[in-house]
Design a protein around this motif. Structure first.
Motif, PDB file in Angstrom:
ATOM      1  N   VAL A   1     133.075 117.218  42.314  1.00 55.22           N
ATOM      2  CA  VAL A   1     133.112 115.937  41.615  1.00 55.22           C
ATOM      3  C   VAL A   1     131.753 115.254  41.697  1.00 55.22           C
ATOM      4  O   VAL A   1     131.234 114.725  40.694  1.00 55.22           O
ATOM      5  N   LYS A   2     131.141 115.261  42.867  1.00 58.60           N
ATOM      6  CA  LYS A   2     129.840 114.612  43.034  1.00 58.60           C
ATOM      7  C   LYS A   2     128.754 115.324  42.236  1.00 58.60           C
ATOM      8  O   LYS A   2     127.798 114.689  41.759  1.00 58.60           O
TER       9      LYS A   2
ATOM     10  N   ALA B   1     125.909 113.748  35.258  1.00 59.84           N
ATOM     11  CA  ALA B   1     126.135 112.706  34.252  1.00 59.84           C
ATOM     12  C   ALA B   1     125.158 111.550  34.440  1.00 59.84           C
ATOM     13  O   ALA B   1     124.588 111.035  33.464  1.00 59.84           O
ATOM     14  N   PHE B   2     124.949 111.131  35.683  1.00 64.54           N
ATOM     15  CA  PHE B   2     124.027 110.029  35.964  1.00 64.54           C
ATOM     16  C   PHE B   2     122.614 110.393  35.515  1.00 64.54           C
ATOM     17  O   PHE B   2     121.886 109.546  34.997  1.00 64.54           O
ATOM     18  N   ASP B   3     122.225 111.654  35.736  1.00 60.81           N
ATOM     19  CA  ASP B   3     120.892 112.078  35.299  1.00 60.81           C
ATOM     20  C   ASP B   3     120.768 111.984  33.781  1.00 60.81           C
ATOM     21  O   ASP B   3     119.745 111.513  33.258  1.00 60.81           O
ATOM     22  N   ARG B   4     121.801 112.399  33.067  1.00 59.28           N
ATOM     23  CA  ARG B   4     121.754 112.340  31.601  1.00 59.28           C
ATOM     24  C   ARG B   4     121.692 110.885  31.117  1.00 59.28           C
ATOM     25  O   ARG B   4     121.032 110.584  30.121  1.00 59.28           O
ATOM     26  N   LEU B   5     122.394 110.004  31.828  1.00 58.87           N
ATOM     27  CA  LEU B   5     122.454 108.600  31.421  1.00 58.87           C
ATOM     28  C   LEU B   5     121.309 107.777  31.993  1.00 58.87           C
ATOM     29  O   LEU B   5     121.189 106.585  31.706  1.00 58.87           O
TER      30      LEU B   5
ATOM     31  N   MET C   1     141.672  98.968  29.802  1.00 58.20           N
ATOM     32  CA  MET C   1     141.144 100.289  29.566  1.00 58.20           C
ATOM     33  C   MET C   1     142.012 101.339  30.245  1.00 58.20           C
ATOM     34  O   MET C   1     142.598 101.096  31.287  1.00 58.20           O
ATOM     35  N   SER C   2     142.057 102.490  29.656  1.00 59.11           N
ATOM     36  CA  SER C   2     142.680 103.652  30.268  1.00 59.11           C
ATOM     37  C   SER C   2     141.616 104.725  30.401  1.00 59.11           C
ATOM     38  O   SER C   2     140.531 104.622  29.806  1.00 59.11           O
ATOM     39  N   VAL C   3     141.926 105.766  31.162  1.00 62.77           N
ATOM     40  CA  VAL C   3     140.977 106.871  31.295  1.00 62.77           C
ATOM     41  C   VAL C   3     140.650 107.450  29.926  1.00 62.77           C
ATOM     42  O   VAL C   3     139.483 107.694  29.592  1.00 62.77           O
ATOM     43  N   ASP C   4     141.682 107.644  29.104  1.00 60.33           N
ATOM     44  CA  ASP C   4     141.462 108.233  27.780  1.00 60.33           C
ATOM     45  C   ASP C   4     140.579 107.347  26.908  1.00 60.33           C
ATOM     46  O   ASP C   4     139.698 107.845  26.190  1.00 60.33           O
ATOM     47  N   ALA C   5     140.806 106.020  26.981  1.00 53.83           N
ATOM     48  CA  ALA C   5     140.022 105.101  26.150  1.00 53.83           C
ATOM     49  C   ALA C   5     138.557 105.112  26.563  1.00 53.83           C
ATOM     50  O   ALA C   5     137.651 105.139  25.716  1.00 53.83           O
ATOM     51  N   VAL C   6     138.299 105.083  27.871  1.00 54.63           N
ATOM     52  CA  VAL C   6     136.915 105.102  28.358  1.00 54.63           C
ATOM     53  C   VAL C   6     136.256 106.429  28.007  1.00 54.63           C
ATOM     54  O   VAL C   6     135.100 106.485  27.562  1.00 54.63           O
ATOM     55  N   ARG C   7     137.003 107.487  28.170  1.00 55.79           N
ATOM     56  CA  ARG C   7     136.472 108.830  27.889  1.00 55.79           C
ATOM     57  C   ARG C   7     136.063 108.957  26.415  1.00 55.79           C
ATOM     58  O   ARG C   7     135.013 109.534  26.093  1.00 55.79           O
ATOM     59  N   LEU C   8     136.891 108.414  25.528  1.00 59.35           N
ATOM     60  CA  LEU C   8     136.604 108.491  24.097  1.00 59.35           C
ATOM     61  C   LEU C   8     135.325 107.748  23.731  1.00 59.35           C
ATOM     62  O   LEU C   8     134.558 108.183  22.867  1.00 59.35           O
ATOM     63  N   ILE C   9     135.099 106.587  24.392  1.00 57.56           N
ATOM     64  CA  ILE C   9     133.866 105.830  24.122  1.00 57.56           C
ATOM     65  C   ILE C   9     132.650 106.657  24.503  1.00 57.56           C
ATOM     66  O   ILE C   9     131.682 106.792  23.729  1.00 57.56           O
ATOM     67  N   PHE C  10     132.669 107.243  25.709  1.00 56.05           N
ATOM     68  CA  PHE C  10     131.530 108.066  26.140  1.00 56.05           C
ATOM     69  C   PHE C  10     131.387 109.307  25.253  1.00 56.05           C
ATOM     70  O   PHE C  10     130.266 109.705  24.912  1.00 56.05           O
ATOM     71  N   GLN C  11     132.507 109.901  24.895  1.00 57.89           N
ATOM     72  CA  GLN C  11     132.465 111.115  24.081  1.00 57.89           C
ATOM     73  C   GLN C  11     131.839 110.843  22.713  1.00 57.89           C
ATOM     74  O   GLN C  11     131.054 111.653  22.206  1.00 57.89           O
TER      75      GLN C  11
ATOM     76  N   LEU D   1     132.596 113.934  31.455  1.00 62.33           N
ATOM     77  CA  LEU D   1     133.371 112.856  30.838  1.00 62.33           C
ATOM     78  C   LEU D   1     134.575 112.492  31.702  1.00 62.33           C
ATOM     79  O   LEU D   1     134.888 111.309  31.874  1.00 62.33           O
ATOM     80  N   ASP D   2     135.254 113.500  32.241  1.00 64.48           N
ATOM     81  CA  ASP D   2     136.404 113.241  33.115  1.00 64.48           C
ATOM     82  C   ASP D   2     136.001 112.382  34.308  1.00 64.48           C
ATOM     83  O   ASP D   2     136.709 111.440  34.690  1.00 64.48           O
ATOM     84  N   VAL D   3     134.863 112.715  34.894  1.00 68.17           N
ATOM     85  CA  VAL D   3     134.436 112.023  36.116  1.00 68.17           C
ATOM     86  C   VAL D   3     133.933 110.614  35.814  1.00 68.17           C
ATOM     87  O   VAL D   3     134.299 109.654  36.504  1.00 68.17           O
ATOM     88  N   VAL D   4     133.088 110.437  34.778  1.00 69.94           N
ATOM     89  CA  VAL D   4     132.537 109.100  34.514  1.00 69.94           C
ATOM     90  C   VAL D   4     133.634 108.132  34.074  1.00 69.94           C
ATOM     91  O   VAL D   4     133.609 106.952  34.433  1.00 69.94           O
TER      92      VAL D   4
END
Length: 279
Positions: free
Chosen positions: A248-249, A255-259, A201-211, A222-225
């Motif tokens: 960042v926190k 994000a954690f609240d949304r998820l 995985m790369s940052v971009d790949a993980v980001r795309l899945i969440f997006q 998205l950047d942080v998760v």
């Protein structure tokens, strides 16, 4: 050596995993070689080779059973045709639904434990016929650890009908080997998962899945998760994104609240579910 055994109604023998001393020098050398194989691709074969120095074993497997999704993590066969994948498929064709061969409640033995039974002592005929008789297996010796009230994590070592049954001396040797073996397998699986996440995985790949799957997340969330899934520290994420640590926190917490999650390991599990879901 103190061995605590208790027979269940179907004659499975179970006792506490205590690491008794037997053939100490040989076992220590086998453990040392198993440990050096942690994280390498042929770890499963290396384990079986070293266990066979201590006692003859036909094949072995590592799996989790009892929940809604049984899973086999490792398996290999020693100096014969490998049928472990076929036997696992046979197990999943029905026998797993009524498998009572790992039940420890009636023994009074706490987890982790060693369990031992022959093919004829397998409590359900379907399991006995489709797995043990079909694949010519005569005996199973296991290190068993409860992961929940319903799920069992097990290291299983099998003998075939052309091999003699385990002797008391071999059972004692296995008891001495078992604690280090369980720890080594746990560590190997943890490293394998971490390596898979890092390399695949790369940052971009993980980001795309969440997006794609969670459009409610903001760009910064998205950047942080994505970086959190890949194991970056929050300090590292702050440096990478040019943000302050409290910022960042804040994005993490939103994000954690949304998820509807609370911890990093929950985020990783959530990502794996998203990544494996049908598109």
């Amino acid at each position: 050596m103190t061995r605590i055994r208790q027979d269940t109604g179907y004659k499975m023998r179970a006792w506490r995993l205590e690491g008794a001393a037997s053939d100490a020098a040989l076992i220590q050398d086998a453990v040392a070689k198993i440990v050096t194989g942690i994280g390498v691709e042929d770890f499963s074969h290396q384990v079986l080779q070293q266990v066979n120095r201590v006692m003859p074993v036909g094949c072995w497997s590592v799996y989790r059973v009892g929940g809604s999704q049984p899973r086999m993590f490792l398996s290999s066969t020693y100096q014969r045709k490998d049928t472990t994948a076929d036997s696992w498929r046979a197990y999943l064709s029905g026998p797993h639904l009524a498998d009572k061969s790992f039940i420890l409640d009636s023994t009074g033995i706490t987890s982790p434990a060693i369990t031992h039974l022959t093919a004829e002592e397998i409590p359900t005929p379907l399991h006995r016929d489709k797995v043990y008789r079909q694949f010519d297996m005569s005996e199973r010796l296991s290190v068993v650890e409860a992961e929940s009230q319903s799920e069992i994590f097990a290291l299983n070592f099998y003998r075939y009908n052309d091999q003699r049954l385990y002797s008391d001396h071999e059972l004692a040797a296995f008891e001495a080997l078992a604690p280090a073996l369980l720890a080594a397998v746990r560590r190997h699986l943890a490293l394998s998962q971490q390596s898979h996440l890092t390399n695949a995985m790369s940052v971009d790949a993980v980001r795309l899945i969440f997006q794609a799957r969670r459009p409610d997340l903001t760009e910064r969330e998205l950047d942080v998760v994505a970086r959190t899934v890949l194991g970056m520290s929050y300090e590292g994420i702050a440096t990478d994104l040019g943000l302050k640590l409290p910022t960042v926190k804040t994005y993490r917490n939103r994000a954690f609240d949304r998820l509807d999650i609370h911890f990093r390991n929950e985020l990783v599990r959530y990502y794996l579910l998203l990544a494996s879901a049908p598109k």
